[in-house]
Design a protein around this motif. Structure first.
Motif, mmCIF file in Angstrom:
data_model
loop_
_atom_site.group_PDB
_atom_site.id
_atom_site.type_symbol
_atom_site.label_atom_id
_atom_site.label_comp_id
_atom_site.label_asym_id
_atom_site.label_seq_id
_atom_site.Cartn_x
_atom_site.Cartn_y
_atom_site.Cartn_z
ATOM 1 N N ASP A 244 -0.871 4.696 9.905
ATOM 2 C CA ASP A 244 -0.659 3.546 9.022
ATOM 3 C C ASP A 244 -1.580 2.394 9.256
ATOM 4 O O ASP A 244 -1.825 1.763 8.229
ATOM 5 C CB ASP A 244 0.887 3.032 9.085
ATOM 6 N N HIS B 2 -8.317 0.152 4.097
ATOM 7 C CA HIS B 2 -8.237 -0.802 2.835
ATOM 8 C C HIS B 2 -8.665 -2.307 3.079
ATOM 9 O O HIS B 2 -9.420 -2.766 2.097
ATOM 10 C CB HIS B 2 -6.614 -0.893 2.637
ATOM 11 N N PHE C 129 -6.517 7.222 -4.256
ATOM 12 C CA PHE C 129 -6.369 7.204 -3.012
ATOM 13 C C PHE C 129 -7.497 6.952 -2.348
ATOM 14 O O PHE C 129 -8.572 7.584 -2.480
ATOM 15 C CB PHE C 129 -5.620 8.210 -2.270
ATOM 16 N N CYS D 23 -4.872 5.717 1.100
ATOM 17 C CA CYS D 23 -3.886 4.726 0.664
ATOM 18 C C CYS D 23 -4.553 4.205 -0.583
ATOM 19 O O CYS D 23 -5.407 4.289 -0.955
ATOM 20 C CB CYS D 23 -3.711 3.722 1.663
ATOM 21 N N THR E 134 5.375 3.011 2.353
ATOM 22 C CA THR E 134 4.910 2.038 2.034
ATOM 23 C C THR E 134 4.685 1.240 3.138
ATOM 24 O O THR E 134 5.578 1.329 4.182
ATOM 25 C CB THR E 134 6.196 1.458 1.080
ATOM 26 N N LEU F 273 1.084 -1.202 0.194
ATOM 27 C CA LEU F 273 -0.067 0.043 0.003
ATOM 28 C C LEU F 273 0.921 1.211 0.079
ATOM 29 O O LEU F 273 1.944 1.393 0.697
ATOM 30 C CB LEU F 273 -0.881 -0.088 1.012
ATOM 31 N N ARG F 274 0.503 2.323 -0.760
ATOM 32 C CA ARG F 274 1.053 3.493 -0.877
ATOM 33 C C ARG F 274 0.262 4.463 0.116
ATOM 34 O O ARG F 274 -1.096 4.648 -0.169
ATOM 35 C CB ARG F 274 1.279 4.019 -2.359
ATOM 36 N N THR F 275 1.067 5.358 1.020
ATOM 37 C CA THR F 275 0.178 6.462 1.591
ATOM 38 C C THR F 275 0.346 7.819 0.888
ATOM 39 O O THR F 275 1.260 7.891 0.063
ATOM 40 C CB THR F 275 0.631 6.052 3.111
#
Length: 451
Positions: A180, A187, A418, A429, A98, A91-93
């Motif tokens: 995070d 997600h 996102f 994310c 990551t 996952l990219r924030t």
């Protein structure tokens, strides 16, 4: 003489259970599979479904104190037991960081229904999905029902830079940073909207889980939580690690060495951000041969352990005050089980009163060390982890018998690719790729396990 008698008494070895004066009332199924409901308070719920918490835990004779239990958790060979394999997703924030999500069972091994319950796991200081304490829980929980398991899905949230997850921004993680895990749960809930999500955290991950649940309150997407060996009061822990010769030279330096190794592993990635304060302290941090944990936190964690604000903090001690979880226990609004050992050499304060929170049950064993709880299996003679019994019982109970009520429904939407929660644009994310097949017994070389 009375002390000797109590030591040999079965009651001496039973965990001490602590509840609020008036434990929270829970709606439960009248019997398995029933559509009828009844009311039980949290204490009654646990007494009926978690029998291991009311039986003795007697440590293996040669692991008779917290130091030995903790040491065995670090140096013991667990490679041949509790084997777990995963599929990894990255996952990219919003800040470019990551997070690695490891899901079990892998799709190539077994497909589960989308409503299968999910155990969301947060690991310890520099751990990941490979840790033996993580696998000790996920192995029985994710084994099919027909093979004696619970048949759940497990998803481990690997923090930035941990367990082979790349470091793609000049921000690490810490005991207090919760965004995070917040976006990871967001997600997971979006991916599996019909599944119950249950959180469990170990050590540093337990602190993050506690703070997340307290901050979310009735908005939590996790229906229940379990905190194992949570450090609670980081100030008191740091003082003891600083002021005792053995603790400073063994525990404090071992944890700092792990963190130092982790940062060194990602130094090339950090040097891509030359102007960032975290990058500027790297030469000094990496040149020191023997750091104490507070020294590492002073140089690194207080600066890059989370987003701004509140980072950076003036001192490591300001960070410890902010990140401690004992003071937020009163704000949790889902059933929550905490398990600690009295002889944990790293954790100094056990807030068993939990601020009077009726949703919290606190179990304390006499022995067990930090993430240990090793006992001897009477049938086989082998050493095993006692911890898996009460934790699996708890996870089974909150999935099968608890009726979830009073949760706020939070809407989500996608903005510029996102996933975000409506009304909160500062975090989000998106999935950025697969990390392949991960074998859980393959630890991360160069790091001490079990921390």
């Amino acid at each position: 003489m009375d002390l000797i008698r109590s030591f040999f008494s079965a009651d001496y070895w039973k965990p001490n259970l602590h509840f609020a004066e008036s434990p929270a009332s829970l709606s439960v199924k009248s019997f398995p599979g029933s559509t009828e409901t009844s009311q039980e308070n949290l204490q009654e719920f646990i007494e009926a479904r978690c029998p291991s918490l009311f039986k003795q835990f007697c440590p293996t004779w040669w692991l008779f104190n917290g130091h030995l239990q903790t040491a065995y958790a670090v140096v013991g060979d667990f490679s041949k037991i509790d084997k777990v394999e995963y599929d990894r997703t990255f996952l990219r924030t919003l800040d470019g960081g990551t997070i690695g999500l490891d899901s079990t069972p892998p799709a190539a091994v077994r497909n589960l229904e989308d409503d299968a319950p999910i155990v969301v796991v947060l690991h310890g200081l520099t751990g990941g999905s490979h840790e033996s304490y993580v696998r000790a829980i996920l192995a029985p929980v994710c084994t099919p029902v027909e093979e004696g398991g619970l048949g759940y899905r497990g998803i481990v949230v690997n923090f930035r830079g941990c367990a082979g997850v790349p470091l793609s921004s000049p921000q690490l993680y810490s005991a207090g940073h919760t965004d995070d895990i917040r976006v990871a749960v967001l997600h997971i809930a979006k991916r599996y909207p019909n599944a119950r999500l249950i959180g469990i955290g170990f050590s540093l991950g337990a602190n993050v889980l506690t703070r997340y649940l307290a901050e979310e309150g009735t908005r939590s997407r996790l229906i229940a939580g379990c905190a194992v060996a949570c450090p609670w009061d980081l100030v008191m822990n740091a003082e003891q690690l600083e002021n005792r010769w053995f603790h400073r030279n063994v525990y404090s330096k071992a944890m700092a060495r792990n963190l130092q190794t982790l940062v060194r592993r990602h130094a090339a990635s950090l040097y891509k951000f030359p102007e960032h304060p975290l990058t500027q302290v790297l030469p000094e941090v990496l040149s020191v041969k023997s750091l104490a944990l507070s020294q590492f936190d002073k140089a690194v964690t207080r600066v890059g352990g989370g987003s701004s604000p509140p980072f950076p903090f003036p001192t490591a001690w300001d960070y410890y005050v902010w990140a401690s979880s004992h003071k937020v226990l009163a704000d949790i609004r889902v059933p929550f089980l905490a398990i600690n050992a009295e002889d944990d050499p790293i954790v100094q304060v056990l807030p068993v009163e939990a601020g009077g929170n009726p949703f919290v049950a606190f179990a304390v064993t006499k022995k067990g060390g930090h993430l240990g709880w090793f006992e001897t299996d009477e049938k086989t003679g082998y050493v095993r982890r006692w911890l898996k019994k009460p934790v699996v019982e708890w996870l089974k109970a909150v999935r099968e018998d608890l009726i979830v009520e009073g949760r706020q429904d939070m809407s989500t939407h996608v903005v510029d690719g996102f996933l975000k929660e409506v009304g909160r644009d500062d975090i989000g994310c998106k999935e950025v790729g697969k990390g392949g097949h991960v074998v859980g017994v393959e630890g991360e070389g160069g790091l001490l396990a079990g921390l």
